[in-house]
Design an enzyme around this catalytic site. Structure first.
Site, PDB file in Angstrom:
ATOM      1  N   ARG A  97     -42.202  -9.378  33.051  1.00 42.94           N
ATOM      2  CA  ARG A  97     -42.943 -10.772  33.099  1.00 42.94           C
ATOM      3  C   ARG A  97     -44.418 -10.635  32.832  1.00 42.94           C
ATOM      4  O   ARG A  97     -45.099  -9.691  33.134  1.00 42.94           O
ATOM      5  CB  ARG A  97     -42.619 -11.240  34.452  1.00 42.94           C
ATOM      6  CG  ARG A  97     -42.840 -12.753  34.732  1.00 42.94           C
ATOM      7  CD  ARG A  97     -42.554 -13.243  35.785  1.00 42.94           C
ATOM      8  NE  ARG A  97     -40.969 -13.616  35.808  1.00 42.94           N
ATOM      9  CZ  ARG A  97     -40.443 -13.235  37.037  1.00 42.94           C
ATOM     10  NH1 ARG A  97     -40.551 -12.762  38.286  1.00 42.94           N
ATOM     11  NH2 ARG A  97     -38.780 -13.216  36.690  1.00 42.94           N
ATOM     12  N   ASN A 124     -45.191  -9.285  46.445  1.00 41.26           N
ATOM     13  CA  ASN A 124     -44.197  -8.253  45.714  1.00 41.26           C
ATOM     14  C   ASN A 124     -44.720  -6.790  46.178  1.00 41.26           C
ATOM     15  O   ASN A 124     -45.870  -6.354  46.325  1.00 41.26           O
ATOM     16  CB  ASN A 124     -44.710  -8.349  44.199  1.00 41.26           C
ATOM     17  CG  ASN A 124     -44.728  -9.519  43.644  1.00 41.26           C
ATOM     18  OD1 ASN A 124     -43.214  -9.912  43.308  1.00 41.26           O
ATOM     19  ND2 ASN A 124     -45.926 -10.347  43.287  1.00 41.26           N
ATOM     20  N   ASP A 173     -43.064  -3.603  39.189  1.00 40.00           N
ATOM     21  CA  ASP A 173     -42.506  -4.243  40.312  1.00 40.00           C
ATOM     22  C   ASP A 173     -41.270  -3.720  41.016  1.00 40.00           C
ATOM     23  O   ASP A 173     -40.376  -3.130  40.315  1.00 40.00           O
ATOM     24  CB  ASP A 173     -41.977  -5.680  39.756  1.00 40.00           C
ATOM     25  CG  ASP A 173     -41.294  -6.523  40.740  1.00 40.00           C
ATOM     26  OD1 ASP A 173     -41.747  -6.869  41.777  1.00 40.00           O
ATOM     27  OD2 ASP A 173     -39.942  -6.749  40.655  1.00 40.00           O
ATOM     28  N   ASP A 221     -38.981  -4.875  43.170  1.00 33.83           N
ATOM     29  CA  ASP A 221     -38.021  -5.685  43.646  1.00 33.83           C
ATOM     30  C   ASP A 221     -38.235  -6.575  44.887  1.00 33.83           C
ATOM     31  O   ASP A 221     -38.095  -7.472  44.957  1.00 33.83           O
ATOM     32  CB  ASP A 221     -36.520  -5.146  43.555  1.00 33.83           C
ATOM     33  CG  ASP A 221     -36.270  -4.158  42.251  1.00 33.83           C
ATOM     34  OD1 ASP A 221     -36.450  -4.716  41.302  1.00 33.83           O
ATOM     35  OD2 ASP A 221     -35.919  -3.104  42.507  1.00 33.83           O
ATOM     36  N   ASP A 226     -39.489  -8.287  47.894  1.00 29.56           N
ATOM     37  CA  ASP A 226     -40.499  -9.167  48.160  1.00 29.56           C
ATOM     38  C   ASP A 226     -40.455  -9.841  49.676  1.00 29.56           C
ATOM     39  O   ASP A 226     -39.595  -9.898  50.230  1.00 29.56           O
ATOM     40  CB  ASP A 226     -40.409 -10.621  47.263  1.00 29.56           C
ATOM     41  CG  ASP A 226     -40.197 -10.383  45.629  1.00 29.56           C
ATOM     42  OD1 ASP A 226     -41.054  -9.558  45.263  1.00 29.56           O
ATOM     43  OD2 ASP A 226     -39.204 -10.430  45.177  1.00 29.56           O
ATOM     44  N   GLU A 259     -31.297  -6.531  45.122  1.00 29.21           N
ATOM     45  CA  GLU A 259     -31.752  -6.275  43.713  1.00 29.21           C
ATOM     46  C   GLU A 259     -32.413  -4.807  43.664  1.00 29.21           C
ATOM     47  O   GLU A 259     -32.273  -4.132  42.923  1.00 29.21           O
ATOM     48  CB  GLU A 259     -32.856  -7.327  43.526  1.00 29.21           C
ATOM     49  CG  GLU A 259     -33.422  -7.089  42.009  1.00 29.21           C
ATOM     50  CD  GLU A 259     -34.305  -7.996  41.583  1.00 29.21           C
ATOM     51  OE1 GLU A 259     -35.162  -7.835  40.551  1.00 29.21           O
ATOM     52  OE2 GLU A 259     -34.685  -9.249  42.197  1.00 29.21           O
TER      53      GLU A 259
END
Length: 179
Positions: free
Chosen positions: A23, A87, A103, A105, A107, A123
């Site tokens: 992203r 994050n 990242d 995953d 959070d 995830e």
């Protein structure tokens, strides 16, 4: 860091462990420079997902990127209070005007009433297997999640509401002066 100045605009690249971009955001206005972290802000930033989806953030956000911590913290200034989206990620690095991190995953979502929830555990388990996260990465991720919760419970740094409000005022002033 030598050529950075308050008010500069950066872009954000979020990667996954496999090295692929996940992203990106087109705006992160630098608000403050500290030895261990940098503070940015954005509002209605354009977001590009790796799947081709494009969207815009809905509200102003104050964002903390750490140089040696495995998390970043986003304070979202919504009409009904400050929400946090944290994050679990690699420490951030800067390449020119690009903030980069991986990242991992997991959070932490924190609500205005003070409650919080750990998100995306399935995830994390999926990507840990698929992308072969090492045992060291797994230990660091879980250790830093605990540290993040402790930091939240201390109400310091990004979790100090007055600090967030101060940074938001600074952001509005920078925007006003750039017109």
């Amino acid at each position: 860091m030598k050529n950075m100045k308050i008010g500069d605009n950066f872009i954000i690249h979020c990667y996954k462990h496999d090295g692929l971009i996940h992203r990106s955001w087109d705006e992160a206005i630098l608000l403050d420079i500290h030895k261990d972290y940098l503070v940015y802000a954005n509002s209605k930033a354009k977001v590009n997902n790796s799947d081709g989806k494009v969207w815009y953030t809905k509200e102003p956000a104050i964002i903390y990127y750490y140089k040696n911590r495995w998390f970043n913290v986003i304070a979202q200034l919504k009409k009904n209070g400050i929400y946090y989206y944290c994050n679990i990620s690699s420490p951030s690095i800067l390449e020119g005007k690009v903030i980069k991190y991986i990242d991992y995953d997991l959070d932490l979502r924190i609500f205005p009433d003070g409650t919080y929830k750990i998100l995306d555990e399935s995830e994390y388990a999926y990507h840990k297997e698929k992308m072969n996260y090492s045992d060291d990465i797994d230990k660091i991720v879980n250790y830093e999640l605990k540290n993040l919760i402790k930091l939240y419970e201390s109400k310091k740094g990004p979790f100090d509401i007055q600090e967030i409000k101060k940074y938001y005022e600074k952001y509005k002033e920078i925007l006003e002066n750039s017109r």
